[in-house]
Design a protein around this motif. Sequence first.
Motif, PDB file in Angstrom:
ATOM      1  N   ARG D  24       0.854  -1.202   0.000  1.00 32.01           N
ATOM      2  CA  ARG D  24       0.000   0.000   0.000  1.00 32.01           C
ATOM      3  C   ARG D  24       0.877   1.234   0.000  1.00 32.01           C
ATOM      4  O   ARG D  24       1.808   1.348   0.797  1.00 32.01           O
ATOM      5  N   ASP D  26       0.841   5.604  -0.081  1.00 31.54           N
ATOM      6  CA  ASP D  26      -0.016   6.718   0.356  1.00 31.54           C
ATOM      7  C   ASP D  26       0.747   8.033   0.185  1.00 31.54           C
ATOM      8  O   ASP D  26       1.911   8.151   0.578  1.00 31.54           O
ATOM      9  N   ASP D  73      -5.517   9.547  -1.713  1.00 29.64           N
ATOM     10  CA  ASP D  73      -4.105   9.595  -2.115  1.00 29.64           C
ATOM     11  C   ASP D  73      -3.406   8.259  -1.889  1.00 29.64           C
ATOM     12  O   ASP D  73      -2.187   8.207  -1.759  1.00 29.64           O
ATOM     13  N   GLU D  74      -4.180   7.166  -1.847  1.00 29.89           N
ATOM     14  CA  GLU D  74      -3.557   5.871  -1.575  1.00 29.89           C
ATOM     15  C   GLU D  74      -3.916   4.827  -2.625  1.00 29.89           C
ATOM     16  O   GLU D  74      -4.935   4.919  -3.311  1.00 29.89           O
ATOM     17  N   ARG D 144     -10.603  -1.087   3.171  1.00 33.98           N
ATOM     18  CA  ARG D 144     -10.226   0.116   2.443  1.00 33.98           C
ATOM     19  C   ARG D 144     -11.439   0.758   1.785  1.00 33.98           C
ATOM     20  O   ARG D 144     -11.542   1.979   1.729  1.00 33.98           O
TER      21      ARG D 144
END
Lengths: 282, 282, 282, 282
Positions: D24, D26, D73-74, D144
Amino acid sequence: SSFEYVKSYELDDTLLPNTWIVVRIDGKCFHKFAEHHNFTKPNDLRALNLMNYAAYQVMKDTHDICVAFGQSDEYSFIFNKNTAFYKRRGAKLLTTINSKFSSSYVFYWRKFFGDEILQYPPCFDGRIVLYPSAENVIDYLKWRQADVHINNLYNTAFWALVLQGNLSPGQAEKRLCGTVSADKNELLFKEFNINYNKEKEIFKRGTILLKLHVQLDVKKKTVASIIDIHEDMLKEKFWLKYENLLEPTSKKVVHYNGPITDILNDQILNREKTKCSPINIS
Amino acid sequence: SSFEYVKSYELDDTLLPNTWIVVRIDGKCFHKFAEHHNFTKPNDLRALNLMNYAAYQVMKDTHDICVAFGQSDEYSFIFNKNTAFYKRRGAKLLTTINSKFSSSYVFYWRKFFGDEILQYPPCFDGRIVLYPSAENVIDYLKWRQADVHINNLYNTAFWALVLQGNLSPGQAEKRLCGTVSADKNELLFKEFNINYNKEKEIFKRGTILLKLHVQLDVKKKTVASIIDIHEDMLKEKFWLKYENLLEPTSKKVVHYNGPITDILNDQILNREKTKCSPINIS
Amino acid sequence: SSFEYVKSYELDDTLLPNTWIVVRIDGKCFHKFAEHHNFTKPNDLRALNLMNYAAYQVMKDTHDICVAFGQSDEYSFIFNKNTAFYKRRGAKLLTTINSKFSSSYVFYWRKFFGDEILQYPPCFDGRIVLYPSAENVIDYLKWRQADVHINNLYNTAFWALVLQGNLSPGQAEKRLCGTVSADKNELLFKEFNINYNKEKEIFKRGTILLKLHVQLDVKKKTVASIIDIHEDMLKEKFWLKYENLLEPTSKKVVHYNGPITDILNDQILNREKTKCSPINIS
Amino acid sequence: SSFEYVKSYELDDTLLPNTWIVVRIDGKCFHKFAEHHNFTKPNDLRALNLMNYAAYQVMKDTHDICVAFGQSDEYSFIFNKNTAFYKRRGAKLLTTINSKFSSSYVFYWRKFFGDEILQYPPCFDGRIVLYPSAENVIDYLKWRQADVHINNLYNTAFWALVLQGNLSPGQAEKRLCGTVSADKNELLFKEFNINYNKEKEIFKRGTILLKLHVQLDVKKKTVASIIDIHEDMLKEKFWLKYENLLEPTSKKVVHYNGPITDILNDQILNREKTKCSPINIS
Ligand SMILES: Nc1nc2c(ncn2[C@H]2C[C@H](O)[C@@H](COP(=O)(O)OP(=O)(O)OP(=O)(O)O)O2)c(=O)[nH]1
Ligand SMILES: Nc1nc2c(ncn2[C@H]2C[C@H](O)[C@@H](COP(=O)(O)OP(=O)(O)OP(=O)(O)O)O2)c(=O)[nH]1
Ligand SMILES: Nc1nc2c(ncn2[C@H]2C[C@H](O)[C@@H](COP(=O)(O)OP(=O)(O)OP(=O)(O)O)O2)c(=O)[nH]1
Ligand SMILES: Nc1nc2c(ncn2[C@H]2C[C@H](O)[C@@H](COP(=O)(O)OP(=O)(O)OP(=O)(O)O)O2)c(=O)[nH]1
Ligand SMILES: O=P(O)(O)OP(=O)(O)OP(=O)(O)O
Ligand SMILES: O=P(O)(O)OP(=O)(O)OP(=O)(O)O
Ligand SMILES: O=P(O)(O)OP(=O)(O)OP(=O)(O)O
Ligand SMILES: O=P(O)(O)OP(=O)(O)OP(=O)(O)O
Ligand SMILES: [Mg+2]
Ligand SMILES: [Mg+2]
Ligand SMILES: [Mg+2]
Ligand SMILES: [Mg+2]
Ligand SMILES: [Mg+2]
Ligand SMILES: [Mg+2]
Ligand SMILES: [Mg+2]
Ligand SMILES: [Mg+2]
Ligand SMILES: [Mg+2]
Ligand SMILES: [Mg+2]
Ligand SMILES: [Mg+2]
Ligand SMILES: [Mg+2]
């Protein structure tokens, strides 16, 4: 004090959640240890029973170990995948299992070896291996048990050649070089009249320690307990018989009619001491 | 076999090179273990000497341990920073130290405890901590030794109040709550006529195991050996006296005129057995 | 929500304290990337300057990087040993350096490559290596710089043979096989009239980014800033000149009379923008 | 050279086999980045599309990523559990994904932002999380996606109050404090005539990138490709429709009749360029 900062150098060693944790220990230089203590060749029943009894002590104290498997100078302990034992701190798990096994081995030495005096403190190494799937754990157990068979057939043939056939170790090794299982079976039967199939199960398959709900006989209640068996894990039958083996608490009730081993005996005695309350292994 | 793939799940656990490796072990539930075995309160000399002797067995077998420090139910072993013991595999180092210590503790129990029977196998946890600088290691040792002092002064006062002053544990705790070192010293002196400074060094400072070139007396040659001392590591003097302590092989020759402890005695006996050849500790 | 438990599977990756942290990044498949973008052989000044400028962006933003070293498609960033950047979380350190470098490489491409269009987004791998002693870090930097020399001498000779000598790559390789440094120097001089010693320093030694207190000229005040130099780290002189290089904040003031590079220029412009306040790199 | 030993300080970071690997990333300080680049509040479609396109570049290049999910933003990238990408070396996997994403974000900025100039190179952090079971991975994706909904409903209400309702940020925060989903839905509808259910799916659910065998229309052949969708993973229906999603190569053919997005368009163009051969995503 101003030195306490050194504590912060201890790093976190938490093990991945939802994963089976296997702790395997193995005797250090047991080739020599066996010689120093006159172990019978190729298999010393006293030594194997002591290993099993030490492993039983570990398992009795550690709720989340669901299965253990031992052979030769090694033992594997399998924690169920959701154990929160010591919050899954790797070093804590590894060392407490390893330490308890090591001290138990010395503590119970006389129970199994009698007059054969322990010469020096033995040492066991230990490691942690993680397995994400039940299939992996089953394959792990099959791997260790397949190893027993391979080694034992070889060792049985080797020591028959040396001890009964009067070959030197070097000659015996040469003689067995390149032979397959069938060859060794035949050699044992033809030359030494040994039917390998009739060898003790504990020698051919090692020992499995299971936590089960066992019905020992009709009168007594079903009790949770640890049994030591020597069945064939390479057969599918085994995994059907002991389904849920890798789960935290297998509810399956198994009717047991095998021998009353040292391990079972200890549990029966403890139960009687505590006035027939069921053996609480959890 | 087709199961061998499971071996590949064993991951590498090599420790960072050029770093001091500290292995610290600590007795599990020794609060209870001490009660079950009638340990003298607050300090049982038999128990401390057994801990030291077990640690000596570990140190004798492991060339790269340069210092060890013990107190209460714990022992720290310090490897020199360039050790290649087991190729710096973490689990191997940790478990062999931990296992050898645990089995030695049981093995030598009778030597120190005589008729006080060991009731069950003890268990020790273990951990690895890495320290990049010599200063860190020195601070580590000071940290552990400062801990002895704090605990021992408290325990000495506590058990004086309970055993001689006939307070209940709760009352003793309350009595000591909020007191500083000076208060406890005064209490011991005024109420129990105990001069804390005259308490045994082993109680106040724990035990340091050093590998040194020792000159036992004038006639005999200098020999490498392990000595057990109880000096003050919080003083700079200590680090000047035993310079190069943390190096692989300290060449410094120390004239030793302390008592012949069990640990020294074992080494003298072994030397005599092997006809006066110097004790080869490396 | 009931899914949040998955966050707990993120394991701690804190790096050992008191240890220098080196992050090295390296272009992925830059052999091809260089071809696709018509890099001059063996050394493309635009490419090297872009690498340096991207590294400068990283260093400007990250206070605790004390030195960086770049060559070819790689860059090493060295954090001082006591950095608490991101609490020493390994992945955070590694990825933010790697990401900032990667995005800067694209962002500043045009500044250095002008009309040579960037064909696709480049990719850099990254790794963390820990070094416990200053000597280790110095050896690390010498290792990377020695690598520049070896590769560059070979490449210079190789491409001279191919581009000027009209050999095929295979023939050039064969020609150089087994030659030592002296042979290659001679070959370059005799056959191509190239004095290797006069090659650009940046080609022969790579680029060192230092954080220093620099005196640019007599009138202006001493300012902290980042300078890009190409000196010889294999010489002891270097380590005397820039003592305390590996410390958090080297206080040494250096009189700089080298060229005003893009990196210095950016800092001068920023200083003027902010009305002559000293460049605050901390 | 004599410095090469420093290479041996690189320690093995192989990830446990047979486990799903989630990477992940970010955006670092995207709160500020969004302001510096005039992102529409609460959702900037240009920004989301750029994120998706950068993730598509990563996924196209990395065969073993089976699903990706992005929001705000991830972005999360999920490798199938048996990937041998970079031999499962953790840092290699993490940094190449992170780097490619970062450089792509800059590279494709203009394609989505046009005249809105990129002010400085953005930075993304990254981490690896391992999940041993498919259920864990599904819960991860639900986690998520649930996050998108919670944040977006809040942000939509917040910015309606601020931008249309003329409240200060502080007042808007107070107004929403303690409200549940139903309250916010009602507020949006009654006060701003916004039917939250009719908001864009990409805002409410984020973006899922899938590797599938897609049938775009009747004439063309079935082709393997990457599609960007915004469906509801919290519904069981989703997991039935896209069964085998977490497997290395899902063979399921899906008839797609959604819009031709930038991501699909790129694949169609590439297919045409290479003369109608199927898009080879493996
Ligand atoms: N005679 C005899 N020896 C046994 C018996 N069980 C184990 N051993 C010995 C013979 C084997 O070589 C040894 C176990 O093999 P390992 O591979 O663990 O080797 P060893 O412990 O010597 O070295 P290690 O420190 O584990 O690398 O233990 C037994 O029942 N009888
Ligand atoms: N009476 C007595 N007790 C001792 C002596 N040495 C150690 N102990 C006991 C009292 C302490 O509470 C205990 C050591 O403290 P620990 O913090 O290690 O606690 P404990 O081992 O009970 O728990 P743990 O499993 O380590 O968390 O051992 C001794 O010489 N005499
Ligand atoms: N023509 C030219 N090529 C360069 C220049 N700098 C670097 N390169 C290319 C040539 C080298 O083969 C390559 C760097 O070597 P590496 O060992 O990093 O290999 P490469 O990046 O191809 O593969 P990798 O993904 O790192 O394993 O970059 C340059 O200034 N000019
Ligand atoms: N206006 C606007 N802002 C956005 C949009 N997407 C993301 N952002 C901004 C607002 C959020 O505060 C921020 C993402 O939240 P994070 O928790 O990742 O915080 P941030 O990146 O500021 O800090 P971090 O470095 O990740 O700890 O990005 C958008 O479409 N429009
Ligand atoms: O059987 P193992 O796992 O002990 O394998 P080994 O060959 O003894 O290797 P090591 O003990 O060095 O891991
Ligand atoms: O003194 P330690 O290091 O054993 O510290 P602790 O408080 O006992 O903690 P733990 O044994 O759980 O690390
Ligand atoms: O020079 P390095 O460290 O990149 O070494 P390598 O031979 O490229 O190996 P790898 O990138 O696989 O670590
Ligand atoms: O949402 P995350 O995982 O980034 O969580 P966080 O609260 O931002 O924490 P960190 O980035 O420090 O892991
Ligand atoms: Mg082994
Ligand atoms: Mg062994
Ligand atoms: Mg063995
Ligand atoms: Mg503890
Ligand atoms: Mg304890
Ligand atoms: Mg203790
Ligand atoms: Mg490489
Ligand atoms: Mg490269
Ligand atoms: Mg390179
Ligand atoms: Mg975060
Ligand atoms: Mg962010
Ligand atoms: Mg975010």
